[in-house]
Design a protein around this motif. Structure first.
Motif, PDB file in Angstrom:
ATOM      1  N   GLY A 141       4.909  -0.484  -6.046  1.00  0.00           N
ATOM      2  CA  GLY A 141       4.070  -1.500  -5.125  1.00  0.00           C
ATOM      3  C   GLY A 141       4.631  -3.034  -5.550  1.00  0.00           C
ATOM      4  O   GLY A 141       4.563  -3.635  -4.551  1.00  0.00           O
ATOM      5  N   LEU A 142       4.569  -3.265  -6.793  1.00  0.00           N
ATOM      6  CA  LEU A 142       5.001  -4.910  -7.167  1.00  0.00           C
ATOM      7  C   LEU A 142       6.236  -5.235  -6.443  1.00  0.00           C
ATOM      8  O   LEU A 142       6.307  -6.343  -5.675  1.00  0.00           O
ATOM      9  N   SER A 143       7.330  -4.400  -6.721  1.00  0.00           N
ATOM     10  CA  SER A 143       8.559  -4.904  -6.226  1.00  0.00           C
ATOM     11  C   SER A 143       8.592  -5.010  -4.736  1.00  0.00           C
ATOM     12  O   SER A 143       9.327  -6.012  -4.114  1.00  0.00           O
ATOM     13  N   SER A 144       7.879  -3.925  -3.938  1.00  0.00           N
ATOM     14  CA  SER A 144       8.358  -4.368  -2.464  1.00  0.00           C
ATOM     15  C   SER A 144       7.166  -5.276  -2.120  1.00  0.00           C
ATOM     16  O   SER A 144       7.694  -6.013  -1.098  1.00  0.00           O
ATOM     17  N   TYR A 145       6.008  -5.583  -2.797  1.00  0.00           N
ATOM     18  CA  TYR A 145       5.311  -6.763  -2.348  1.00  0.00           C
ATOM     19  C   TYR A 145       6.059  -8.245  -2.555  1.00  0.00           C
ATOM     20  O   TYR A 145       6.306  -8.756  -1.720  1.00  0.00           O
ATOM     21  N   LEU A 146       6.971  -8.046  -3.817  1.00  0.00           N
ATOM     22  CA  LEU A 146       7.501  -9.610  -4.108  1.00  0.00           C
ATOM     23  C   LEU A 146       8.538  -9.821  -2.963  1.00  0.00           C
ATOM     24  O   LEU A 146       8.600 -10.786  -2.548  1.00  0.00           O
ATOM     25  N   MET A 147       9.400  -8.345  -2.824  1.00  0.00           N
ATOM     26  CA  MET A 147      10.340  -8.722  -1.878  1.00  0.00           C
ATOM     27  C   MET A 147       9.980  -9.003  -0.460  1.00  0.00           C
ATOM     28  O   MET A 147      10.510  -9.943   0.251  1.00  0.00           O
ATOM     29  N   GLY A 148       8.834  -8.556  -0.271  1.00  0.00           N
ATOM     30  CA  GLY A 148       8.274  -8.800   1.079  1.00  0.00           C
ATOM     31  C   GLY A 148       7.600 -10.315   1.255  1.00  0.00           C
ATOM     32  O   GLY A 148       7.792 -10.918   2.369  1.00  0.00           O
ATOM     33  N   VAL A 191       0.680  -1.156   0.248  1.00  0.00           N
ATOM     34  CA  VAL A 191       0.102   0.019   0.177  1.00  0.00           C
ATOM     35  C   VAL A 191       0.777   1.132  -0.065  1.00  0.00           C
ATOM     36  O   VAL A 191       0.722   2.179  -0.760  1.00  0.00           O
ATOM     37  N   LEU A 192       1.919   1.215   0.814  1.00  0.00           N
ATOM     38  CA  LEU A 192       2.759   2.378   0.817  1.00  0.00           C
ATOM     39  C   LEU A 192       3.642   2.772  -0.690  1.00  0.00           C
ATOM     40  O   LEU A 192       3.825   3.824  -1.066  1.00  0.00           O
ATOM     41  N   GLY A 193       3.947   1.660  -1.126  1.00  0.00           N
ATOM     42  CA  GLY A 193       4.534   1.648  -2.260  1.00  0.00           C
ATOM     43  C   GLY A 193       3.555   2.138  -3.320  1.00  0.00           C
ATOM     44  O   GLY A 193       3.889   3.110  -4.286  1.00  0.00           O
ATOM     45  N   LEU A 194       2.437   1.795  -3.202  1.00  0.00           N
ATOM     46  CA  LEU A 194       1.475   2.130  -4.501  1.00  0.00           C
ATOM     47  C   LEU A 194       1.227   3.724  -4.131  1.00  0.00           C
ATOM     48  O   LEU A 194       1.129   4.516  -5.040  1.00  0.00           O
ATOM     49  N   ILE A 195       0.973   4.084  -2.856  1.00  0.00           N
ATOM     50  CA  ILE A 195       0.507   5.403  -2.736  1.00  0.00           C
ATOM     51  C   ILE A 195       1.807   6.269  -3.006  1.00  0.00           C
ATOM     52  O   ILE A 195       1.633   7.542  -3.729  1.00  0.00           O
ATOM     53  N   PHE A 196       2.939   6.085  -2.491  1.00  0.00           N
ATOM     54  CA  PHE A 196       4.053   7.034  -2.534  1.00  0.00           C
ATOM     55  C   PHE A 196       4.678   7.113  -4.181  1.00  0.00           C
ATOM     56  O   PHE A 196       5.098   7.990  -4.577  1.00  0.00           O
ATOM     57  N   ILE A 207       3.576   9.866 -18.624  1.00  0.00           N
ATOM     58  CA  ILE A 207       2.853   8.754 -18.174  1.00  0.00           C
ATOM     59  C   ILE A 207       2.712   8.823 -16.558  1.00  0.00           C
ATOM     60  O   ILE A 207       3.381   9.248 -15.951  1.00  0.00           O
ATOM     61  N   ILE A 208       1.563   8.359 -16.214  1.00  0.00           N
ATOM     62  CA  ILE A 208       1.208   8.075 -14.720  1.00  0.00           C
ATOM     63  C   ILE A 208       1.040   6.681 -14.451  1.00  0.00           C
ATOM     64  O   ILE A 208       0.531   5.950 -15.434  1.00  0.00           O
ATOM     65  N   GLY A 209       1.609   6.186 -13.505  1.00  0.00           N
ATOM     66  CA  GLY A 209       1.499   4.677 -12.938  1.00  0.00           C
ATOM     67  C   GLY A 209       2.710   3.881 -12.954  1.00  0.00           C
ATOM     68  O   GLY A 209       2.629   2.915 -12.508  1.00  0.00           O
TER      69      GLY A 209
END
Lengths: 178, 291
Positions: free
Chosen positions: A84-91, A58-63, A75-77
């Motif tokens: 979001g994806l990389s911090s989730y995967l590392m977690g 969530v933090l990754g997506l927001i920041f 481009i946005i996104g």
């Protein structure tokens, strides 16, 4: 505890501001596009390992989204998705409340490469860049990697202590309820 | 087949796929030409822009102080050069005034309309840089002029040295400048600059379409073989394309060689602006064209 969490978010926000305002003055002119540290992302990686991967997501997506909107060139996104994806995967792979320093540093190195790799892949996908991966790797991914590593070493002790306090209490309160 | 449906029953995978689709949709939507931003975007940009402004200026002052100390020694030399340049300017000014008056007289004689007269009457408005994004794929700056000050998309932004970029997005109090270093010939939204050489405006023409990250130069293409352009020339925008105003300094020619297909020539242009240590920039306001 809510207080501590707010401090974490405030820290991330201040780091984001520093990234855009103070870092460009510190980097030498010739290295301007080669050293682009993502300090916010490194702190989020710490959250992914010592906290919880969903918080990190969530933090990754927001920041990432804030970065995208403020520096909206084409481009946005891209940042939001990559962070979001990389911090989730590392977690998902490394989440361990007792992870020692070498493991955390491995996470920082791998995560930094993963993040820059995803960004480069996205920009290539949308034809926004035509530099090859090899060039991008030597040009800015490696210098970034070094800066990220040093930054992670500096913040390791204080940040880990704070995160452990934050999550130990939360885990304890959860066990009390159970 | 049944197993495939079972796989979709996995909640986590489902959310992941939905997220992926959502993001690709978002990126596809925002990559196209957008004229205005939605209010959440404007709000985020303006509030964060304000905070960044508070941080950026003091950092700039401190960095500038140290820079001043390090350049103290070369100050004498620089002063000497500036004196020579000033002498040149005063000489040119007399010539310029004479030509300008003659130009005015001729325009009167030829009955130019008000619109034609004001076509090249640009207004330069000073803007402070608020923050910098050095990501090589998406190099942008945020400046403190916005829609309230009349800034519009695709306006040119220059520094004291030369052309820097164009305004990519505008919110009420801030706007984002996309730097010329992210120019790319393959990108449909990227705008090429019709350029010419200073002093050879009538004979020289080429298009600056892309920036080469490795050598740090702009690539100017479509130069005719008979073109008098040569190494050392100053390249300025010609104003033919309509997006970029006339006479913006872009850089100097480093080398010229035969292009990809052998029909036209290509030149490498070293940028005049140094793309670092951002302080003040100028937004170029072109006169309104009545619809």
């Amino acid at each position: 505890m809510a207080m501590r969490r707010n401090i974490l978010v405030a820290l991330l926000f201040i780091l984001f501001i520093i990234e855009g305002t103070i870092i460009p003055w510190l980097v030498p002119d010739a290295w301007q596009t080669r050293i682009v540290p993502h300090l916010v992302y490194i702190v989020i990686l710490f959250v992914a390992v010592y906290g919880h991967r969903h918080t990190a997501l969530v933090l990754g997506l927001i920041f990432g989204m804030i970065h995208d909107v403020v520096f909206y060139g084409q481009i946005i996104g891209t940042y939001s998705f990559a962070m979001g994806l990389s911090s989730y995967l590392m977690g998902l792979i490394f989440q361990a409340p007792r992870a020692p320093l070498p493991v955390m540093m491995t996470v920082v190195l791998l995560g930094s490469l993963l993040f820059d790799g995803i960004l480069h892949a996205l920009y290539t996908l949308f034809h926004l860049t035509d530099e090859s991966f090899d060039f991008a790797f030597v040009d800015h991914m490696l210098p970034n990697l070094v800066i990220h590593f040093v930054f992670a070493l500096v913040i390791y002790v204080p940040l880990r202590r704070q995160l452990e306090m934050l999550y130990r209490r939360r885990r304890a309160s959860r066990e009390d309820k159970a | 087949m049944l197993e495939l449906f079972k796989l979709l029953g996995n909640k986590r995978l489902f959310i992941l796929l939905m997220g992926l689709v959502l993001f690709i949709g978002l990126m596809g939507f925002t990559i196209g030409p957008r004229t205005t931003l939605s209010w959440p975007e404007k709000f985020t940009r303006d509030t964060i822009g304000f905070v960044q402004y508070v941080f950026y200026r003091p950092a700039g002052y401190i960095a500038g102080f140290f820079e001043d100390i390090s350049t103290l020694r070369s100050l004498y030399e620089e002063n000497e050069q500036l004196k020579t340049a000033l002498a040149h300017y005063t000489r040119d000014k007399a010539k310029y005034n004479y030509i300008e008056q003659e130009n005015e007289r001729l325009k009167n004689d030829l009955h130019f309309t008000e619109e034609q007269r004001n076509k090249y009457n640009y207004e330069y408005r000073i803007a402070q840089v608020v923050s910098v994004n050095n990501d090589p794929n998406n190099r942008t700056l945020v400046i403190d002029l916005g829609a309230r000050d009349g800034v519009k998309q695709n306006m040119s932004v220059t520094s004291a040295e030369g052309l820097v970029g164009i305004v990519s997005q505008v919110s009420n109090f801030t706007s984002t400048v996309k730097l010329l270093t992210s120019m790319d010939a393959k990108d449909p939204n990227s705008k090429a600059i019709a350029a010419t050489a200073l002093g050879k405006e009538n004979d020289s023409f080429g298009m600056i379409e892309s920036y080469d990250q490795a050598s740090g130069t702009f690539i100017m293409t479509k130069i005719k073989e008979t073109d008098p352009l040569q190494k050392g020339d100053t390249i300025v925008s010609s104003g033919i394309g309509g997006v970029f105003p006339r006479g913006m300094v872009i850089g100097t020619v480093v080398s010229r060689q035969v292009g990809d297909f052998g029909l036209t020539n290509t030149a490498q242009i070293k940028p005049a602006a140094d793309f670092s240590d951002w302080k003040e920039l100028f937004v170029v306001f072109t006169p309104e064209v009545k619809e």
